[in-house]
Design a protein around this motif. Structure first.
Motif, short mmCIF file in Angstrom:
data_model
loop_
_atom_site.label_atom_id
_atom_site.label_comp_id
_atom_site.label_asym_id
_atom_site.label_seq_id
_atom_site.Cartn_x
_atom_site.Cartn_y
_atom_site.Cartn_z
N UNK A 42 0.84 -1.19 0.00
CA UNK A 42 0.00 0.00 0.00
C UNK A 42 0.88 1.24 0.00
N UNK A 43 0.65 2.10 -0.97
CA UNK A 43 1.39 3.35 -1.10
C UNK A 43 0.42 4.50 -0.88
N UNK A 59 3.75 0.42 2.90
CA UNK A 59 3.75 -0.72 3.80
C UNK A 59 2.98 -1.89 3.22
N UNK A 60 3.01 -2.99 3.94
CA UNK A 60 2.34 -4.22 3.54
C UNK A 60 1.08 -4.40 4.36
N UNK A 61 0.00 -4.77 3.68
CA UNK A 61 -1.26 -5.07 4.34
C UNK A 61 -1.60 -6.53 4.06
N UNK A 62 -1.61 -7.36 5.12
CA UNK A 62 -1.94 -8.77 4.97
C UNK A 62 -3.44 -8.94 4.83
N UNK A 63 -3.86 -9.92 4.05
CA UNK A 63 -5.29 -10.16 3.81
C UNK A 63 -5.76 -11.47 4.42
N UNK A 75 5.91 -1.70 7.83
CA UNK A 75 6.28 -0.48 7.12
C UNK A 75 5.28 0.64 7.37
N UNK A 76 5.71 1.87 7.06
CA UNK A 76 4.81 3.02 7.14
C UNK A 76 5.49 4.24 6.53
N UNK A 77 5.95 5.18 7.37
CA UNK A 77 6.44 6.47 6.89
C UNK A 77 7.78 6.31 6.17
N UNK A 121 10.37 -13.51 5.36
CA UNK A 121 10.23 -12.06 5.42
C UNK A 121 9.42 -11.64 6.64
N UNK A 122 8.31 -12.32 6.87
CA UNK A 122 7.43 -11.96 7.99
C UNK A 122 8.14 -12.18 9.32
N UNK A 123 8.79 -13.33 9.48
CA UNK A 123 9.46 -13.63 10.73
C UNK A 123 10.60 -12.64 11.00
N UNK A 124 11.24 -12.18 9.95
CA UNK A 124 12.36 -11.24 10.10
C UNK A 124 11.88 -9.82 10.40
N UNK A 125 10.75 -9.45 9.84
CA UNK A 125 10.32 -8.05 9.89
C UNK A 125 9.15 -7.77 10.82
N UNK A 126 8.70 -8.77 11.56
CA UNK A 126 7.60 -8.60 12.51
C UNK A 126 8.14 -8.58 13.93
N UNK A 127 7.64 -7.68 14.74
CA UNK A 127 8.12 -7.51 16.11
C UNK A 127 8.06 -8.83 16.88
#
Length: 215
Positions: A42-43, A59-63, A75-77, A121-127
């Motif tokens: 999402x941009x 950022x990424x929006x999971x569905x 992701x965000x700003x 990717x998710x495991x690396x980039x998720x809190x």
């Protein structure tokens, strides 16, 4: 009401840079989407309440959880505020923002071109917080997507252990419990159903072959 010139310039830059890469504008908004079937990049060219111009959010929006809204799950700003001062300068600046956004979207496509890469990717980039219900859910769903059933169960069980108990959290827990009660092959069908529901609620096109690699 006539569209402000700075908004026209943002739309022009986005069309020139993002549309050829396969991204689609959401209605008449300042949001552009890179549709990857079970997730979106999402941009957002976010306006300010006080000045003419834009921020850039990517950022990424999971569905894979049924929902009727877009969210910045990873992701965000991506930029500070770019203020409109004159047409020529602002157009150059927003073209650069659009190029930056396109690069992020293309990188996401590459990083998550298969369920296995998406899991990494998710495991690396998720809190890493077992009390963050969304983090636990997304990790569980990414593992399930990659048929890593054991780790999917671990993360989904962590969802159930989160202390948050407001209505929205209880809905997430109910979804996780539903998956935990299913056999592995049934879990995948349930996840596909959740993705299809999200796509319908967000008014995205109908698709087939959810987990096939992107061409």
């Amino acid at each position: 009401m006539a569209t402000p010139i700075h908004s026209k310039l943002i739309n022009k830059a986005a069309r020139e840079v993002l549309k050829p890469a396969g991204l689609v504008r959401k209605g008449q908004s300042r949001i552009w989407l890179d549709d990857n079937k079970w997730w979106l990049t999402m941009i957002e060219f976010q306006p300010s309440s006080w000045s003419k111009g834009t921020y850039l959010n990517v950022g990424i929006s999971w569905l894979w959880y049924p929902k009727d809204y877009l969210s910045f799950d990873i992701g965000y700003r991506e930029s500070s505020f770019v203020e409109f001062k004159d047409e020529e300068t602002f157009l150059k600046e927003v073209i650069e923002l659009a190029k930056k956004a396109k690069d992020k979207a293309l990188n996401h496509r590459h990083s998550m071109s298969s369920p296995e890469l998406a899991k990494e990717f998710v495991l690396k980039n998720t809190i890493d917080d077992k009390q963050n219900i969304w983090a636990c859910l997304h990790k569980g769903m990414a593992c399930l997507c990659a048929s890593d059933i054991s780790n999917a169960r671990t993360h989904l069980e962590n969802v159930m252990q989160c202390k948050e108990n407001r209505d929205w959290a209880n809905s997430v827990k109910g979804f996780a419990q539903l998956l935990l009660n299913l056999k592995p092959d049934e879990q995948l069908f349930a996840m596909q159903d959740a993705i299809m529901k999200s796509r319908k609620l967000i008014k995205l096109p109908e698709i087939e072959g959810l987990f096939s690699n992107r061409a």
